[in-house]
Write a protein that holds these residues in place. Structure first.
Motif, PDB file in Angstrom:
ATOM      1  N   LYS A  98       0.816  -1.210   0.000  1.00  0.00           N
ATOM      2  CA  LYS A  98       0.000   0.000   0.000  1.00  0.00           C
ATOM      3  C   LYS A  98       0.852   1.263   0.000  1.00  0.00           C
ATOM      4  O   LYS A  98       1.860   1.359   0.690  1.00  0.00           O
ATOM      5  CB  LYS A  98      -0.909  -0.016   1.236  1.00  0.00           C
ATOM      6  N   SER A  99       0.402   2.239  -0.776  1.00  0.00           N
ATOM      7  CA  SER A  99       0.981   3.581  -0.754  1.00  0.00           C
ATOM      8  C   SER A  99      -0.154   4.566  -0.488  1.00  0.00           C
ATOM      9  O   SER A  99      -1.099   4.648  -1.274  1.00  0.00           O
ATOM     10  CB  SER A  99       1.667   3.913  -2.084  1.00  0.00           C
ATOM     11  N   VAL A 100      -0.063   5.289   0.617  1.00  0.00           N
ATOM     12  CA  VAL A 100      -1.110   6.258   0.955  1.00  0.00           C
ATOM     13  C   VAL A 100      -0.866   7.552   0.194  1.00  0.00           C
ATOM     14  O   VAL A 100       0.218   7.791  -0.359  1.00  0.00           O
ATOM     15  CB  VAL A 100      -1.169   6.515   2.468  1.00  0.00           C
ATOM     16  N   SER A 101      -1.868   8.428   0.176  1.00  0.00           N
ATOM     17  CA  SER A 101      -1.815   9.617  -0.679  1.00  0.00           C
ATOM     18  C   SER A 101      -0.617  10.504  -0.381  1.00  0.00           C
ATOM     19  O   SER A 101      -0.044  11.111  -1.284  1.00  0.00           O
ATOM     20  CB  SER A 101      -3.111  10.426  -0.543  1.00  0.00           C
ATOM     21  N   ALA A 102      -0.197  10.572   0.885  1.00  0.00           N
ATOM     22  CA  ALA A 102       0.915  11.458   1.251  1.00  0.00           C
ATOM     23  C   ALA A 102       2.256  10.982   0.695  1.00  0.00           C
ATOM     24  O   ALA A 102       3.214  11.767   0.630  1.00  0.00           O
ATOM     25  CB  ALA A 102       1.003  11.582   2.770  1.00  0.00           C
ATOM     26  N   THR A 103       2.335   9.713   0.288  1.00  0.00           N
ATOM     27  CA  THR A 103       3.611   9.174  -0.204  1.00  0.00           C
ATOM     28  C   THR A 103       3.519   8.704  -1.647  1.00  0.00           C
ATOM     29  O   THR A 103       4.327   7.908  -2.098  1.00  0.00           O
ATOM     30  CB  THR A 103       4.077   8.011   0.691  1.00  0.00           C
ATOM     31  N   GLN A 104       2.528   9.196  -2.379  1.00  0.00           N
ATOM     32  CA  GLN A 104       2.357   8.847  -3.786  1.00  0.00           C
ATOM     33  C   GLN A 104       2.861   9.978  -4.683  1.00  0.00           C
ATOM     34  O   GLN A 104       3.009  11.120  -4.252  1.00  0.00           O
ATOM     35  CB  GLN A 104       0.869   8.619  -4.103  1.00  0.00           C
ATOM     36  N   ASN A 105       3.109   9.632  -5.942  1.00  0.00           N
ATOM     37  CA  ASN A 105       3.337  10.630  -6.994  1.00  0.00           C
ATOM     38  C   ASN A 105       4.461  11.604  -6.661  1.00  0.00           C
ATOM     39  O   ASN A 105       4.371  12.804  -6.930  1.00  0.00           O
ATOM     40  CB  ASN A 105       2.048  11.421  -7.263  1.00  0.00           C
ATOM     41  N   ILE A 106       5.537  11.104  -6.074  1.00  0.00           N
ATOM     42  CA  ILE A 106       6.700  11.950  -5.791  1.00  0.00           C
ATOM     43  C   ILE A 106       7.473  12.130  -7.102  1.00  0.00           C
ATOM     44  O   ILE A 106       8.015  11.175  -7.660  1.00  0.00           O
ATOM     45  CB  ILE A 106       7.586  11.318  -4.715  1.00  0.00           C
ATOM     46  N   VAL A 107       7.492  13.360  -7.578  1.00  0.00           N
ATOM     47  CA  VAL A 107       8.063  13.636  -8.899  1.00  0.00           C
ATOM     48  C   VAL A 107       9.582  13.631  -8.819  1.00  0.00           C
ATOM     49  O   VAL A 107      10.184  14.264  -7.947  1.00  0.00           O
ATOM     50  CB  VAL A 107       7.560  14.986  -9.436  1.00  0.00           C
ATOM     51  N   LEU A 108      10.197  12.909  -9.733  1.00  0.00           N
ATOM     52  CA  LEU A 108      11.652  12.828  -9.834  1.00  0.00           C
ATOM     53  C   LEU A 108      12.083  13.401 -11.180  1.00  0.00           C
ATOM     54  O   LEU A 108      11.283  13.524 -12.105  1.00  0.00           O
ATOM     55  CB  LEU A 108      12.115  11.368  -9.739  1.00  0.00           C
ATOM     56  N   ALA A 109      13.349  13.730 -11.281  1.00  0.00           N
ATOM     57  CA  ALA A 109      13.866  14.218 -12.558  1.00  0.00           C
ATOM     58  C   ALA A 109      13.749  13.151 -13.637  1.00  0.00           C
ATOM     59  O   ALA A 109      13.622  13.469 -14.824  1.00  0.00           O
ATOM     60  CB  ALA A 109      15.318  14.655 -12.396  1.00  0.00           C
ATOM     61  N   ASN A 110      13.804  11.883 -13.228  1.00  0.00           N
ATOM     62  CA  ASN A 110      13.751  10.797 -14.209  1.00  0.00           C
ATOM     63  C   ASN A 110      12.597   9.832 -13.950  1.00  0.00           C
ATOM     64  O   ASN A 110      12.682   8.649 -14.272  1.00  0.00           O
ATOM     65  CB  ASN A 110      15.080  10.037 -14.242  1.00  0.00           C
TER      66      ASN A 110
END
Length: 368
Positions: free
Chosen positions: A166-178
């Motif tokens: 599980k990934s909760v909303s606070a730890t999702q979609n972390i944008v990286l350069a790549n």
């Protein structure tokens, strides 16, 4: 108005107007505008993990497996990143613990967590399960996404699941350069077949012996989907059943429920229940999330309660109280569930659902 003041205001207004006209014109006509122009402000995957205190064990694993340079490359990647606690649950508490592992095996484990593409939660259909995406091990990850607001005052639920983790909303979609990163609460586990999963764990030796004795072991090596709810050796010992007792069983005298109560002929993650939620109904077992006939012993059902803590149970369809379970169990801790294989999933449970004497076939109720 005095002419000199009017002239001064005009002198200010004209350059400003000219500036905004030029800005607007350029913004509307620059066809080469790169939507990722700000990506240079983000860390690459390797640097982000290295600078995150909650991912230090993942960083150590990537370093040991010689994968840090890969995660500095252009990508794009989607990384499902297990937390330190996720590794702790598996007995890995310090970076040096990875040094005793085979590098190739560790490398494969980590590549299993990486997709060769960007995948945001917005790319996954909401309130669905089993959306398949191929990872860098060329294996399918099963992605589910739950989004729900159960009341006007409640917070929006926005949970991403990958192979049951599980990934909760606070730890999702972390944008990286790549690419993009999602922090998950379990290390993803994989073996080629369910037989491999069970054989890799000594605590299931008595369960394996039961499956072999009852003729259900071979299916777990075949390319057909099965979900296994596996009682460990402690469950057999608690019931007073030894390896010798299992070896003396005569399969012809017992209903199929003795072993098949633990086998669902489908593919099932525990997170599927969280995504689809509780079904309407009355009574604790009146409307379980999941109920399936036991193959070859169809008067009996295996079920999982829709209520927390989602207890597995066995039930008889024609009993006087048909919604009363004959026996219930509990799941083992989360890190001992959702073991993925190419032909299904394994979940650990901590009690037997049927005792041998309860599965004896009476002359009037023999099944084929």
């Amino acid at each position: 108005m005095r002419p000199d003041i009017l002239a001064m205001r005009c002198n200010v207004f004209v350059p400003l107007a000219l500036f905004f006209n030029i800005f607007f014109f350029c913004a509307c006509n620059n066809k080469d505008l790169d939507v990722y122009v700000e990506s240079d402000k983000y860390s690459n995957a390797a640097d982000f993990i290295g600078n995150n205190y909650n991912l230090t064990l993942l960083y150590a694993a990537l370093k040991q497996a010689d994968l840090l340079n890969l995660l500095k490359e252009e990508g794009p990647y989607t990384l499902f990143a297990p937390t330190n606690k996720a590794f702790n649950d598996l007995g890995i508490v310090r970076a040096s613990d990875f040094s005793s592992m085979k590098r190739d095996s560790l490398r494969q484990l980590l590549l299993y967590h990486i997709l060769p593409r960007r995948l945001y939660t917005s790319d996954v259909p909401p309130n669905t399960i089993d959306n398949k995406y191929v990872n860098m091990m060329e294996k399918e990850l099963f992605i589910g996404y739950k989004t729900q607001k159960v009341c006007a005052e409640c917070n929006l639920i926005s949970d991403l699941y990958v192979n049951g983790s599980k990934s909760v909303s606070a730890t999702q979609n972390i944008v990286l350069a790549n690419g993009v990163l999602h922090v998950v609460d379990k290390v993803l586990k994989y073996n080629p077949t369910i037989q491999d999963v069970l054989n890799s764990k000594p605590e299931y030796s008595l369960f394996i012996a039961l499956l072999k004795r009852m003729g259900d072991w071979e299916r777990l090596g075949e390319p057909v989907n099965t979900t296994v709810f596996a009682p460990d050796n402690a469950a057999f010992e608690k019931a007073g059943i030894t390896a010798n007792d299992i070896a003396r069983l005569d399969p012809g005298k017992y209903g199929k429920r003795l072993s098949r109560v633990y086998l669902l002929y489908n593919h099932f993650f525990l997170s599927d229940m969280a995504i689809y939620g509780q079904l309407p109904g009355s009574g604790y077992y009146g409307s379980p999330y999941y109920r399936a006939r036991i193959v070859g012993d169809e008067l009996y059902y295996f079920g999982i309660s829709a209520n927390t803590p989602m207890e597995p149970f066995i039930i008889h369809s024609q009993a006087p109280e048909a919604n009363t379970p004959l026996r219930i169990s509990n799941f083992q801790p989360d890190y001992q569930t959702d073991y993925k294989a190419d032909n299904g999933v394994v979940h650990g449970i901590n009690s037997l659902l049927v005792l041998p004497e309860e599965a004896l076939i009476k002359e009037s109720t023999k099944t084929n």
